[in-house]
Design a protein around this motif. Structure first.
Motif, mmCIF file in Angstrom:
data_model
loop_
_atom_site.group_PDB
_atom_site.id
_atom_site.type_symbol
_atom_site.label_atom_id
_atom_site.label_comp_id
_atom_site.label_asym_id
_atom_site.label_seq_id
_atom_site.Cartn_x
_atom_site.Cartn_y
_atom_site.Cartn_z
ATOM 1 N N SER A 173 0.890 -1.209 -0.065
ATOM 2 C CA SER A 173 -0.025 -0.090 -0.128
ATOM 3 C C SER A 173 0.947 1.353 0.058
ATOM 4 O O SER A 173 2.058 1.116 0.341
ATOM 5 N N PRO A 174 0.394 2.508 -0.481
ATOM 6 C CA PRO A 174 0.968 3.862 -0.308
ATOM 7 C C PRO A 174 1.630 3.847 1.142
ATOM 8 O O PRO A 174 2.661 4.274 1.394
ATOM 9 N N GLU A 175 0.902 3.352 2.152
ATOM 10 C CA GLU A 175 1.274 3.820 3.705
ATOM 11 C C GLU A 175 2.439 2.937 3.940
ATOM 12 O O GLU A 175 3.273 3.319 4.519
ATOM 13 N N ASP A 176 2.754 1.883 2.944
ATOM 14 C CA ASP A 176 3.930 0.911 3.185
ATOM 15 C C ASP A 176 5.032 1.669 2.812
ATOM 16 O O ASP A 176 6.272 1.486 3.295
ATOM 17 N N PRO A 188 12.614 14.193 -13.043
ATOM 18 C CA PRO A 188 11.353 14.578 -12.175
ATOM 19 C C PRO A 188 10.185 14.126 -12.246
ATOM 20 O O PRO A 188 9.446 14.076 -11.035
ATOM 21 N N LEU A 189 9.680 13.549 -13.196
ATOM 22 C CA LEU A 189 8.198 12.865 -13.081
ATOM 23 C C LEU A 189 8.286 11.821 -12.391
ATOM 24 O O LEU A 189 7.407 11.092 -11.765
ATOM 25 N N LEU A 190 9.332 10.949 -12.486
ATOM 26 C CA LEU A 190 9.523 9.636 -11.952
ATOM 27 C C LEU A 190 9.686 10.102 -10.359
ATOM 28 O O LEU A 190 9.132 9.182 -9.584
ATOM 29 N N ALA A 191 10.161 11.095 -10.092
ATOM 30 C CA ALA A 191 10.234 11.509 -8.484
ATOM 31 C C ALA A 191 8.957 11.786 -8.204
ATOM 32 O O ALA A 191 8.247 11.366 -7.233
ATOM 33 N N GLU A 192 7.935 12.435 -8.852
ATOM 34 C CA GLU A 192 6.503 12.704 -8.515
ATOM 35 C C GLU A 192 5.625 11.483 -8.412
ATOM 36 O O GLU A 192 4.914 11.564 -7.534
ATOM 37 N N THR A 193 6.135 10.375 -9.301
ATOM 38 C CA THR A 193 5.414 9.214 -9.233
ATOM 39 C C THR A 193 5.557 8.563 -7.966
ATOM 40 O O THR A 193 4.504 8.138 -7.133
ATOM 41 N N TYR A 194 6.768 8.691 -7.492
ATOM 42 C CA TYR A 194 7.060 7.887 -6.126
ATOM 43 C C TYR A 194 6.772 9.020 -4.985
ATOM 44 O O TYR A 194 6.286 8.453 -3.780
ATOM 45 N N ARG A 195 6.852 9.946 -5.102
ATOM 46 C CA ARG A 195 6.260 11.143 -3.980
ATOM 47 C C ARG A 195 4.563 10.748 -3.929
ATOM 48 O O ARG A 195 3.904 10.621 -2.952
ATOM 49 N N ALA A 199 6.385 7.417 -0.949
ATOM 50 C CA ALA A 199 7.879 7.248 -0.541
ATOM 51 C C ALA A 199 8.428 8.861 -0.794
ATOM 52 O O ALA A 199 8.003 9.802 -1.030
ATOM 53 N N THR A 200 9.779 8.559 -0.577
ATOM 54 C CA THR A 200 10.715 9.777 -0.558
ATOM 55 C C THR A 200 11.608 9.598 -1.818
ATOM 56 O O THR A 200 12.437 8.721 -1.538
ATOM 57 N N PRO A 201 11.387 10.105 -3.030
ATOM 58 C CA PRO A 201 12.108 9.986 -4.116
ATOM 59 C C PRO A 201 13.660 10.428 -3.908
ATOM 60 O O PRO A 201 13.875 11.441 -3.507
ATOM 61 N N THR A 202 14.517 9.716 -4.248
ATOM 62 C CA THR A 202 15.818 9.923 -4.017
ATOM 63 C C THR A 202 16.746 9.791 -5.370
ATOM 64 O O THR A 202 17.308 8.381 -5.700
#
Length: 352
Positions: A173-176, A188-195, A199-202
């Motif tokens: 789940s997103p909570e996990d 940048p968009l992949l970072a937006e996906t994980y945000r 998660a915290t995109p790194t």
């Protein structure tokens, strides 16, 4: 890790100096329409290891060129001339004639290429995705113009397999995902996906990923299964999560000045070699993920495999529209038009 990167960069610089010194006159000849019977040596770099998908594609391209012309193709694998940004710069500079690079890295150069990172836009089923890449107007016409603006001749795009997330714990789940630093490409968009996924995109260069997972600087990453296997990522990130959110896509292109300088015969040769490699790779990739997953499970009893149920997947799909909105915000009218055509092409293949 830093020392290794410095040494790799230095080695790439030495190799490139040699290539430039011995290849300048040859590049000029290659760019001429009168290449002659002696043939030329063309240089082709990609982002993966020996035997990985891009390498298989490159070898099939090379085999066709060498079997049907006096030309030769020299293939460079990951790290031999630097990382993804390095080989793109070398292609634009004309040091390399061909490059294979995923939109994950090209996205900083061509923002519209980030469309492949809108989650749940592309299907993960093999037959559907291959037909889409063959027939898509967005890919075969609109993207060609976008790449040309950057001095690149887009020859083809092709899928390498479903993206799979690895993490330090199973995720359902997103909570996990909360509290997890998930490695992303410099996109940048992949970072937006994980945000959006919680998660915290790194952003992290590939050469630092294994060590980052090992030292817990990052707690996860995404890649197709064959890359997780060949890179040994499962050794330090053993929980595999199949979210079904997308396909890893890559693009094969040429330096445009080089390509435009070829004779009509050699231009057709390059296109035919590309088509030959595309046909082969789209038969090769289906089933590859399953075979590599078997190898991973044989190699480690620490690996877990999580496949989201339809209900679990929906929780992630519900967050996709915010990524799509961010894509349009980043790319404006051109991005919106591309996305509209992209969806129309998909509908023609897979339905509504």
């Amino acid at each position: 890790m830093m020392l290794k990167k410095v040494l790799a960069t230095a080695l790439a610089g030495v190799m490139l100096a040699g290539l430039a010194a011995c290849g300048g006159d040859k590049d000029t000849e290659t760019a001429s329409a009168t290449a002659g019977a002696a043939g030329q040596n063309w240089r082709y770099a990609h982002e993966e290891f020996e035997g990985d998908v891009q390498d298989v594609f490159a070898q099939k391209f090379r085999e066709y060129i060498e079997a049907n012309s006096p030309h030769t193709v020299q293939v460079f694998r990951f790290g031999e001339l630097g990382e993804s940004d390095d080989i793109m710069e070398q292609t634009q500079a004309g040091i390399l004639q061909f490059v294979n690079q995923s939109p994950g890295f090209t996205g900083s150069l061509i923002p519209e290429a980030q469309i492949f990172f809108i989650p749940y836009l592309l299907p993960v089923e093999d037959e559907q995705i291959v037909e889409f890449f063959r027939s898509s107007v967005a890919i075969n016409e609109m993207f060609t113009e976008l790449y040309a603006e950057q001095g690149l001749e887009l020859l083809t795009m092709y899928p390498e397999g479903e993206m799979v997330v690895t993490a330090d714990t199973p995720v359902r789940s997103p909570e996990d995902f909360r509290g997890k630093n998930i490695r992303t490409m410099t996109n940048p968009l992949l970072a937006e996906t994980y945000r959006a996924f919680g998660a915290t995109p790194t952003p992290l260069a590939w050469g630092e990923v294994y060590g980052g997972l090992q030292t817990n600087i990052i707690q996860g990453q995404e890649n197709p299964i064959f890359w997780i296997q060949s890179g040994g990522l499962y050794e330090v990130s053993p929980n595999l999560i199949f979210t079904g959110h997308g396909q890893f896509t890559t693009a094969m292109m040429a330096n445009q000045a080089f390509f435009n300088g070829l004779s009509a015969e050699d231009q057709q040769l390059v296109r035919d070699a590309t088509a030959h490699a595309f046909d082969y790779i789209t038969e090769y990739v289906p089933g590859l993920g399953d075979r590599m997953l078997e190898k991973i499970l044989e190699a480690s009893d620490q690996v877990t495999v999580t496949r989201l149920t339809a209900e679990e997947r929906q929780a992630f799909m519900d967050r996709a529209p915010q990524v799509e909105a961010r894509f349009i915000e980043m790319t404006g009218e051109r991005g919106a038009a591309l996305l509209e055509q992209f969806k129309a092409d998909l509908e023609a293949v897979v339905g509504e």
